[in-house]
Design a protein around this motif. Sequence first.
Motif, PDB file in Angstrom:
ATOM      1  N   THR A  33       0.807  -1.096   0.243  1.00 55.68           N
ATOM      2  CA  THR A  33      -0.040   0.174  -0.168  1.00 55.68           C
ATOM      3  C   THR A  33       1.098   0.825   0.554  1.00 55.68           C
ATOM      4  O   THR A  33       1.937   0.567  -0.222  1.00 55.68           O
ATOM      5  N   ALA A  34       0.446   2.589   0.260  1.00 55.84           N
ATOM      6  CA  ALA A  34       0.773   3.343   0.065  1.00 55.84           C
ATOM      7  C   ALA A  34       0.460   4.621   0.898  1.00 55.84           C
ATOM      8  O   ALA A  34      -1.249   5.046   1.366  1.00 55.84           O
ATOM      9  N   SER A  35       1.276   5.658   1.372  1.00 55.19           N
ATOM     10  CA  SER A  35       0.565   6.580   2.358  1.00 55.19           C
ATOM     11  C   SER A  35       1.992   7.515   2.496  1.00 55.19           C
ATOM     12  O   SER A  35       3.481   7.482   2.128  1.00 55.19           O
ATOM     13  N   VAL A  36       1.950   9.425   1.879  1.00 53.01           N
ATOM     14  CA  VAL A  36       2.074  10.340   2.376  1.00 53.01           C
ATOM     15  C   VAL A  36       1.978  10.916   3.789  1.00 53.01           C
ATOM     16  O   VAL A  36       0.473  10.993   4.177  1.00 53.01           O
ATOM     17  N   THR A  37       2.862  10.714   4.715  1.00 52.43           N
ATOM     18  CA  THR A  37       2.336  11.778   6.384  1.00 52.43           C
ATOM     19  C   THR A  37       2.846  12.483   6.074  1.00 52.43           C
ATOM     20  O   THR A  37       4.461  13.128   5.537  1.00 52.43           O
ATOM     21  N   SER A  38       2.703  13.887   6.919  1.00 49.96           N
ATOM     22  CA  SER A  38       2.798  14.879   7.012  1.00 49.96           C
ATOM     23  C   SER A  38       2.997  15.390   8.640  1.00 49.96           C
ATOM     24  O   SER A  38       1.077  15.116   8.950  1.00 49.96           O
ATOM     25  N   TYR A  39       3.767  16.200   8.603  1.00 48.91           N
ATOM     26  CA  TYR A  39       3.574  16.403  10.912  1.00 48.91           C
ATOM     27  C   TYR A  39       3.307  17.963  10.563  1.00 48.91           C
ATOM     28  O   TYR A  39       3.623  18.305   9.779  1.00 48.91           O
ATOM     29  N   GLN A  40       2.477  18.399  12.020  1.00 49.85           N
ATOM     30  CA  GLN A  40       2.087  19.425  12.037  1.00 49.85           C
ATOM     31  C   GLN A  40       2.583  20.081  13.315  1.00 49.85           C
ATOM     32  O   GLN A  40       1.487  19.065  13.980  1.00 49.85           O
ATOM     33  N   SER A  41       2.312  20.816  14.356  1.00 52.66           N
ATOM     34  CA  SER A  41       2.932  21.141  15.298  1.00 52.66           C
ATOM     35  C   SER A  41       2.385  21.983  16.203  1.00 52.66           C
ATOM     36  O   SER A  41       1.781  22.053  17.209  1.00 52.66           O
ATOM     37  N   PHE A  42       1.117  22.807  14.791  1.00 52.42           N
ATOM     38  CA  PHE A  42       0.162  23.719  15.577  1.00 52.42           C
ATOM     39  C   PHE A  42      -1.166  23.385  15.066  1.00 52.42           C
ATOM     40  O   PHE A  42      -1.926  22.957  13.872  1.00 52.42           O
ATOM     41  N   GLY A  43      -2.000  24.256  16.333  1.00 47.35           N
ATOM     42  CA  GLY A  43      -3.496  23.960  16.583  1.00 47.35           C
ATOM     43  C   GLY A  43      -4.039  25.409  16.194  1.00 47.35           C
ATOM     44  O   GLY A  43      -3.047  26.473  15.971  1.00 47.35           O
ATOM     45  N   ASP A  44      -5.478  25.619  16.366  1.00 50.69           N
ATOM     46  CA  ASP A  44      -5.507  27.178  16.279  1.00 50.69           C
ATOM     47  C   ASP A  44      -5.413  28.029  17.310  1.00 50.69           C
ATOM     48  O   ASP A  44      -5.054  27.605  17.910  1.00 50.69           O
ATOM     49  N   LEU A  45      -4.949  28.682  16.190  1.00 51.23           N
ATOM     50  CA  LEU A  45      -4.657  30.592  17.423  1.00 51.23           C
ATOM     51  C   LEU A  45      -2.999  29.731  18.264  1.00 51.23           C
ATOM     52  O   LEU A  45      -3.028  30.227  18.702  1.00 51.23           O
TER      53      LEU A  45
END
Length: 211
Positions: A33-45
């Motif tokens: 199978t396959a996946s692209v994984t993107s990390y984000q450290s931020f939420g709103d505000l």
Amino acid sequence: FKYDRNLFADVSRIIFSIIQDFFNESAPAALRTASVTSYQSFGDLLRFNPHYHCLVLEGGIDEEGSFHHIPIKDTASLTEVFRRRVIKLFVDRGLLDRRFALKILSWKHSGFSVDASVSIPASSKKVHINLNQYIIRHPVSLQKVLYARSNGTVIYKTKYNEYFKENIKLFKAVDFIAELTQHVPPKHKHLIRYYGLYSSRTKGKTSKDGS
């Protein structure tokens, strides 16, 4: 996650391993199978809120080259597996005491979640572009920020947040810069990773084999 940025990659690998295991358990044969994984450290505000966005191939290819479509529906089970594997990682890395890890596992509200509600039609190029732009977006939108030069205040206005019961936050200019820079990744740290059929190694081999 704030102080050990190597965890980005560790948890990305855990996410793909869960996806791979899910498809292999659900299919009659082992699948690629396959996946692209993107990390984000931020939420709103600009709150520190580590999370991941993933583009996932819904199914996989067996050894005969046949594609098996396997919808992801049981997100509750995926969430529990995700929670346990991340906690195990923290224990193995010495970031959590085993006793406290067991206490976390007993919590009614774990703080972990998996959302698979968004499906992308293969023919919709516009949706592809919009989603890709969303998962690699900047921590703050300039349209939401106003600088009051008279008193050095940054006004951040966004949609109303039911959990925090607010939609406006005021920052001193230096505090706003501090909040924003905590989301700047270290040099040479990749926040987007490609796994399985989407990885550069697999794509190169696939092209060479002509399959």
